[in-house]
Design a protein around this motif. Structure first.
Motif, PDB file in Angstrom:
ATOM      1  N   SER A   1      43.067  37.572  50.001  1.00  0.00           N
ATOM      2  CA  SER A   1      42.494  38.750  49.324  1.00  0.00           C
ATOM      3  C   SER A   1      40.977  38.674  49.207  1.00  0.00           C
ATOM      4  O   SER A   1      40.399  37.589  49.050  1.00  0.00           O
TER       5      SER A   1
ATOM      6  N   GLY B   1      43.018  44.076  49.429  1.00  0.00           N
ATOM      7  CA  GLY B   1      44.173  43.507  48.721  1.00  0.00           C
ATOM      8  C   GLY B   1      45.422  44.020  49.405  1.00  0.00           C
ATOM      9  O   GLY B   1      45.878  43.457  50.407  1.00  0.00           O
ATOM     10  N   SER B   2      45.949  45.142  48.909  1.00  0.00           N
ATOM     11  CA  SER B   2      47.109  45.749  49.578  1.00  0.00           C
ATOM     12  C   SER B   2      46.740  46.106  51.014  1.00  0.00           C
ATOM     13  O   SER B   2      47.542  45.931  51.932  1.00  0.00           O
TER      14      SER B   2
ATOM     15  N   LEU C   1      45.137  44.633  53.329  1.00  0.00           N
ATOM     16  CA  LEU C   1      44.582  43.320  53.660  1.00  0.00           C
ATOM     17  C   LEU C   1      43.770  43.317  54.957  1.00  0.00           C
ATOM     18  O   LEU C   1      42.783  42.588  55.083  1.00  0.00           O
TER      19      LEU C   1
ATOM     20  N   LYS D   1      36.253  35.566  49.128  1.00  0.00           N
ATOM     21  CA  LYS D   1      37.661  35.802  48.797  1.00  0.00           C
ATOM     22  C   LYS D   1      37.765  35.958  47.286  1.00  0.00           C
ATOM     23  O   LYS D   1      36.860  35.575  46.535  1.00  0.00           O
TER      24      LYS D   1
ATOM     25  N   TRP E   1      40.838  36.055  43.809  1.00  0.00           N
ATOM     26  CA  TRP E   1      42.194  35.727  43.327  1.00  0.00           C
ATOM     27  C   TRP E   1      42.769  34.534  44.091  1.00  0.00           C
ATOM     28  O   TRP E   1      43.973  34.469  44.308  1.00  0.00           O
TER      29      TRP E   1
ATOM     30  N   GLU F   1      51.092  39.502  42.791  1.00  0.00           N
ATOM     31  CA  GLU F   1      50.835  38.417  43.762  1.00  0.00           C
ATOM     32  C   GLU F   1      51.780  38.535  44.961  1.00  0.00           C
ATOM     33  O   GLU F   1      52.925  38.991  44.834  1.00  0.00           O
TER      34      GLU F   1
END
Ligand SMILES: Cc1cc2nc3c(=O)[nH]c(=O)nc-3n(C[C@H](O)[C@H](O)[C@H](O)COP(=O)(O)OP(=O)(O)OC[C@H]3O[C@@H](n4cnc5c(N)ncnc54)[C@H](O)[C@@H]3O)c2cc1C
Length: 403
Positions: free
Chosen positions: A143, A148-149, A151, A171, A173, A382
């Motif tokens: 991430s 994120g989603s 990617l 990056k 998280w 996650e």
């Protein structure tokens, strides 16, 4: 303690079960048969790992010597070389004896399976035995602040310098980045124009000059993950997994393992059934039923769903063995397992009442119930959010038309 004997065992498997049971009874230290009391009891291994007890060290060493930290990996890569059926028996016997997991590891859950499929022989021999023995701890650099989603929008750059890349970017998280020894990382090596095909999957040591981490403080009071920065980090081309620009395939394959692993939290419940834990907290009436009727109904519903999920996991395992599992089913396991675990801890908090909200007292084990409950909120984020898993299920499993 009674053992759940599988009456369908073949003669060979009965012998394996008996040997396994005897070995575990002789070699699992008594302390390692106690339920974990808090996150501090989990063994993650790694160069800087400080064992919390001699028993924790002994348990990891004994299991690793036998290859049983990674029972199904081939022996030449540090594994136990067990078949899927034997590994299932080992897991059943460990559960029956109450054995703790000797090692938690992103290397085991995520990187190892990806290396087995995409790694070179040299990469497998270099990295997998160290993962199996808990010598090197890995973190996952997927991430980013703007990826994120989605990617494949990642922007961390890897510039080609002949025999090596120079990596620059950020990056976010990154779980345990400040504690990990190495990172498996997605980088853009082939230019921004090629969204999915421009990505490579690389490995590097977190001690390489130019890597810095900054822990992020969470609502639970802990900092389990970090922002991770790369400033001209040198990565040898020998640490490229798969082809240059072929990282998306490696990344997706790894994610199916991550999702299965996270889904497993639906099944890896409490040491006792939730109903029994709740009975200890709210008490029971004369006929032995939970004192709180509403909670009783909610827990009954939860336990039925938990049993159904366990059966689904079992079915998935059998289908996977027969190579008939749907490749996207890990999304269904991830979705439901995460939601179940969140429900489990909501119910535990309801059963615990205001006592469960205690934050720091030794009596509350430093607020273990509340902190764990808050941590479960991340389960549906996650490894890909619940909404994204539902999209995958709709599209790939149910084959519904897109919007
Ligand atoms: C506890 C925890 C540990 C983590 N560990 C790591 C790690 O070790 N390494 C790592 O690389 N990452 C890690 N992550 C990051 C995690 O993978 C991302 O948070 C996740 O993929 C979501 O990305 P995002 O946070 O950017 O949210 P976004 O993608 O911005 O999503 C925001 C919201 O929009 C929704 N949404 C987005 N796209 C869609 C869509 N197409 N359809 C429907 N809804 C959509 C999402 O469901 C979400 O509700 C971790 C996250 C958590 C919570």
């Amino acid at each position: 303690m009674t053992h759940a004997i599988d009456t369908t065992d073949s003669t060979e498997m009965s012998a394996f079960r008996a040997d396994t049971r005897a070995w575990l009874a002789a070699h699992c230290p008594v302390e390692m048969r106690e339920p974990m009391r808090s996150e501090e009891d989990v063994c993650w291994g790694g160069r800087d790992w400080v064992f919390v007890s001699a028993a924790q060290r002994q348990w990891l060493q004994r299991m690793a010597e036998r290859g049983w930290t990674v029972p199904t990996w081939p022996r030449e890569y540090g594994g136990g070389g067990l078949s899927a059926d034997e590994a299932k028996v080992l897991a059943q016997e460990m559960r029956a004896l109450g054995c703790r997991s000797p090692l938690n590891s992103f290397g085991i859950w995520m990187l190892g399976p990806a290396l087995l499929k995409f790694g070179t022989e040299a990469q497998k021999r270099e990295h997998m035995p160290k993962i199996a023995r808990g010598e090197i701890r890995w973190c996952q650099g997927y991430s980013e602040p703007n990826a994120g989603s989605d990617l494949a929008a990642l922007a961390t750059r890897a510039d080609d310098h002949g025999d090596h890349y120079l990596v620059n970017g950020q990056k976010i998280w990154t779980s345990y980045a400040d504690k990990a020894d190495w990172i498996f990382c997605l980088v853009r090596s082939e230019g921004a124009a090629k969204k999915h095909t421009g990505i490579s999957f690389v490995l590097f040591d977190m001690a390489t000059p130019g890597v810095t981490t900054k822990p992020i403080l969470l609502i639970s009071g802990k900092s389990p993950f970090c922002e991770t920065f790369f400033d001209n980090v040198r990565v040898e081309k020998s640490n490229l997994v798969g082809k240059a620009g072929g990282g998306w395939d490696v990344a997706k394959y790894l994610l199916t393992h991550e999702r299965e692993m996270i889904g497993g939290i639906g099944d890896r419940g409490l040491p006792k059934p939730l109903g029994q834990v709740a009975a200890g907290l709210v008490g029971t009436d004369a006929s032995g039923r939970l004192n709180d009727a509403l909670l009783r109904a909610q827990i009954a519903e939860f336990e039925v769903d938990e049993a159904a999920f366990r059966a689904t996991m079992e079915r998935f395992g059998e289908l996977a063995k027969a190579r008939q599992a749907h490749p996207a089913f890990s999304s269904a396991l991830k979705y439901y397992g995460a939601e179940l675990n969140k429900r489990r801890h909501e119910l535990l908090m309801a059963a615990g009442g205001s006592d469960a909200l205690e934050w720091e007292s030794p009596r509350s084990k430093q607020g273990a119930a509340a902190r764990t409950w808050l941590r479960t909120k991340g389960n549906s984020i996650e490894g890909g959010t619940s909404e994204v898993q539902l999209n995958v299920i709709a599209k790939r499993i149910l084959e519904l038309p897109g919007a």
